[in-house]
Motif scaffolding. Structure first.
Motif, PDB file in Angstrom:
ATOM      1  N   SER A 381     -16.614 -25.859  22.779  1.00 22.85           N
ATOM      2  CA  SER A 381     -16.733 -24.828  22.089  1.00 22.85           C
ATOM      3  C   SER A 381     -14.753 -24.418  21.960  1.00 22.85           C
ATOM      4  O   SER A 381     -14.270 -24.904  22.814  1.00 22.85           O
ATOM      5  N   GLY A 382     -14.540 -23.665  20.942  1.00 23.21           N
ATOM      6  CA  GLY A 382     -13.180 -23.438  20.922  1.00 23.21           C
ATOM      7  C   GLY A 382     -12.627 -22.199  21.893  1.00 23.21           C
ATOM      8  O   GLY A 382     -11.751 -21.705  21.937  1.00 23.21           O
ATOM      9  N   GLN A 383     -13.705 -21.697  22.226  1.00 19.64           N
ATOM     10  CA  GLN A 383     -13.519 -20.257  23.182  1.00 19.64           C
ATOM     11  C   GLN A 383     -13.090 -20.721  24.330  1.00 19.64           C
ATOM     12  O   GLN A 383     -13.291 -22.005  25.114  1.00 19.64           O
ATOM     13  N   PRO A 384     -12.078 -20.031  25.338  1.00 18.81           N
ATOM     14  CA  PRO A 384     -11.758 -20.279  26.556  1.00 18.81           C
ATOM     15  C   PRO A 384     -12.652 -20.302  27.498  1.00 18.81           C
ATOM     16  O   PRO A 384     -12.838 -21.308  28.397  1.00 18.81           O
ATOM     17  N   LEU A 385     -13.651 -19.301  27.551  1.00 22.57           N
ATOM     18  CA  LEU A 385     -14.847 -19.147  28.299  1.00 22.57           C
ATOM     19  C   LEU A 385     -15.853 -18.879  27.523  1.00 22.57           C
ATOM     20  O   LEU A 385     -15.921 -18.194  26.336  1.00 22.57           O
ATOM     21  N   ASP A 387     -19.960 -17.425  27.327  1.00 20.34           N
ATOM     22  CA  ASP A 387     -21.168 -16.775  28.320  1.00 20.34           C
ATOM     23  C   ASP A 387     -22.332 -17.806  28.400  1.00 20.34           C
ATOM     24  O   ASP A 387     -22.761 -17.973  27.354  1.00 20.34           O
ATOM     25  N   VAL A 388     -22.791 -17.548  29.656  1.00 22.79           N
ATOM     26  CA  VAL A 388     -23.957 -18.363  29.849  1.00 22.79           C
ATOM     27  C   VAL A 388     -24.681 -17.860  30.839  1.00 22.79           C
ATOM     28  O   VAL A 388     -24.206 -17.072  31.810  1.00 22.79           O
ATOM     29  N   LEU A 397     -17.892 -19.570  31.701  1.00 27.64           N
ATOM     30  CA  LEU A 397     -17.769 -21.025  32.027  1.00 27.64           C
ATOM     31  C   LEU A 397     -16.673 -21.667  31.024  1.00 27.64           C
ATOM     32  O   LEU A 397     -16.931 -21.437  29.779  1.00 27.64           O
ATOM     33  N   PRO A 398     -15.898 -22.133  31.506  1.00 26.23           N
ATOM     34  CA  PRO A 398     -15.017 -23.160  30.474  1.00 26.23           C
ATOM     35  C   PRO A 398     -15.676 -24.050  29.879  1.00 26.23           C
ATOM     36  O   PRO A 398     -16.635 -24.850  30.420  1.00 26.23           O
TER      37      PRO A 398
END
Length: 474
Positions: A381-385, A387-388, A397-398
């Motif tokens: 994913s391009g997101q830094p973190l 949601d899991v 999580l990264p």
């Protein structure tokens, strides 16, 4: 015990099969009769219901004037359905749903446990030094309510009750270092996963005591979640077998990890106290106009790369899904595979179809639904973190998120007289197969057309029939 399992169904089960077939046939007859009498109005009623759901969804994911207009359309469409002359659509739908529910309940009784798979295992000797870790706050205080501490002590098992600030992993490690040969956990699935990880690393047998809120792991192990204290019998002579664990990074989970809409909503602090209100409040941010879909990238079975999905579920073993409610159950957890499910909703017009598939128990027929199995999976994913939700615990999580199955990693013990199979293992798939099985039961045959061979012998150990491999009584 070597032999075939093909018990003849009891009179009660045969009667239940008859009821299931009759009520299902009744539902079909009602629909056909209404169609013949009202060939125009019934389709119109269904179209209006479709429009009601689509408009209601638009109201939920929009704000301001757009929300008000969509809500008005939903109300007008619903009122029109109610006012349709003669057809009495809501009464017809209620009757059909009632008959289908009655048929489903009777079918479960009729089929019983005939379809339960035979899993490998042997009867293990009683624990020499059993230790049971307990979370007193889990499940609304089930540890205290079922008096698990005293019951564990009465059968020679050392109870360890968590206190505020305790490190559960450290306590589990201390128990193993102190000589525990069977390690148990009374708590929710997150705690089960942590202690199971410790047991796996030291090759110590594990006992799951369902003292949490949902206890999906216990359900799929075939335990009776209502009779919490009965799980303590696994510290005595018990069925022991190996099951898989799964990893996300270096974190073990026993059930599943969810990404996307659900995982994002549960991150909200308000979610636990107001689930519906919090979900409704977050929907415009997740599905509203101009909203970018969560950036997920992962390989699909055909070799292509998925760029997004609204829900991604990665599980320890493949779930059998009839609906998304409760995430289904697993027939097996010993095949060394992850289950992967993705759901994508492209527009408001998809929602009625999704709801219809959900209500019919045919969620896999929704066009935005995909499922497959794999020994490992990577989600970037391009997101830094990202949601899991991991076994019900909200994490961030990264990426990339790396998932892997750990085949046969855990030695798990269950009571000899436990139910022994998950709901997914007890029911046939598809309407045609269900009807075929019910006719077999009605005729006095086992629901299983091809009886299984049962062999649970382990040299030098007592087996599930109570005999050693030499046929001697214990």
């Amino acid at each position: 015990m070597d032999g075939e399992r093909s018990p003849s169904p009891s009179t009660g089960r045969r009667a239940a099969a008859g009821v299931a077939l009759l009520t299902f046939a009744g539902a079909v007859v009602v629909v056909v009769v209404v169609l013949l009498r009202h060939p125009v109005e019934l389709p119109i009623a269904l179209i209006l219901l479709f429009a009601t759901v689509a408009a209601a969804w638009s109201a939920l994911v929009n704000r301001g004037l757009a929300r008000l207009l969509a809500a008005a359309v939903a109300i007008v469409a619903l009122v029109t359905v109610v006012l349709l002359p003669e057809i009495r659509s809501f009464l017809v739908i209620s009757v059909v749903v009632g008959l289908v529910l009655a048929s489903t309940a009777a079918a479960r009784v009729a089929i019983g446990r005939d379809l339960a798979p035979v899993t490998g295992g042997h009867i293990a000797l009683p624990a020499r030094h059993g230790v049971l870790l307990m979370n007193p706050w889990s499940g609304g205080g089930k540890v205290g309510r079922f008096d698990l501490e005293d019951k564990a002590r009465s059968i020679g098992v050392t109870p360890v009750v968590l206190q505020r600030g305790d490190d559960l992993r450290a306590l589990a490690e201390q128990a193993v270092a102190g000589g525990a040969d069977v390690l148990g956990m009374a708590g929710g699935d997150g705690s089960q996963a942590l202690v199971a990880d410790v047991a796996s690393q030291h090759d110590v047998a594990f006992v799951c005591v369902p003292a949490g809120t949902r206890n999906h792991f216990a359900l799929d192990l075939g335990l009776d979640r209502e009779n919490v204290a009965a799980a303590l019998d696994a510290f005595g002579p018990a069925v022991e077998r190996r099951v898989d664990l799964a990893l996300i990074g270096d974190r073990v989970f026993v059930n599943n990890a969810s990404l996307g809409v659900y995982a994002t909503v549960v991150q909200s602090e308000e979610y636990r106290d107001a689930k519906l209100a919090t979900t409704a409040q977050r929907l415009p941010d997740l599905f509203g106009p101009g909203t970018d879909r969560t950036d997920f990238r992962f390989a699909k079975p055909d070799g292509s790369t998925a760029r997004s999905a609204d829900v991604v579920l990665v599980s320890n073993g493949a779930y059998r899904f009839t609906s998304m409610n409760g995430f289904g159950t697993r027939a097996r957890m010993d095949e060394g595979l992850l289950g992967v499910v993705t759901v994508t909703v492209d527009s408001a017009l998809d929602v009625p179809t999704l709801i219809a598939a959900e209500m019919a128990g045919q969620i896999s027929r929704f066009r935005g639904y995909e499922e497959w199995t794999a020994p490992q999976l990577e989600i970037d994913s391009g997101q830094p973190l990202v949601d899991v939700g991991v076994d019900g615990e909200a994490l961030r999580l990264p990426p990339p998120l790396r998932f892997r199955s750990l085949p046969g990693a855990l030695r798990v013990r269950t009571p000899v007289d436990a139910p022994g199979a998950a709901p997914a293992a007890l029911a046939p798939t598809g309407v045609v197969n269900v009807v075929r099985v019910l006719f077999r039961v009605l005729s006095g045959s086992s629901a299983r057309s091809h009886p299984q061979r049962v062999s649970t012998r382990v040299p030098g150990q007592r087996n599930v029939d109570g005999f050693t491999d030499r046929g001697e009584t214990p």
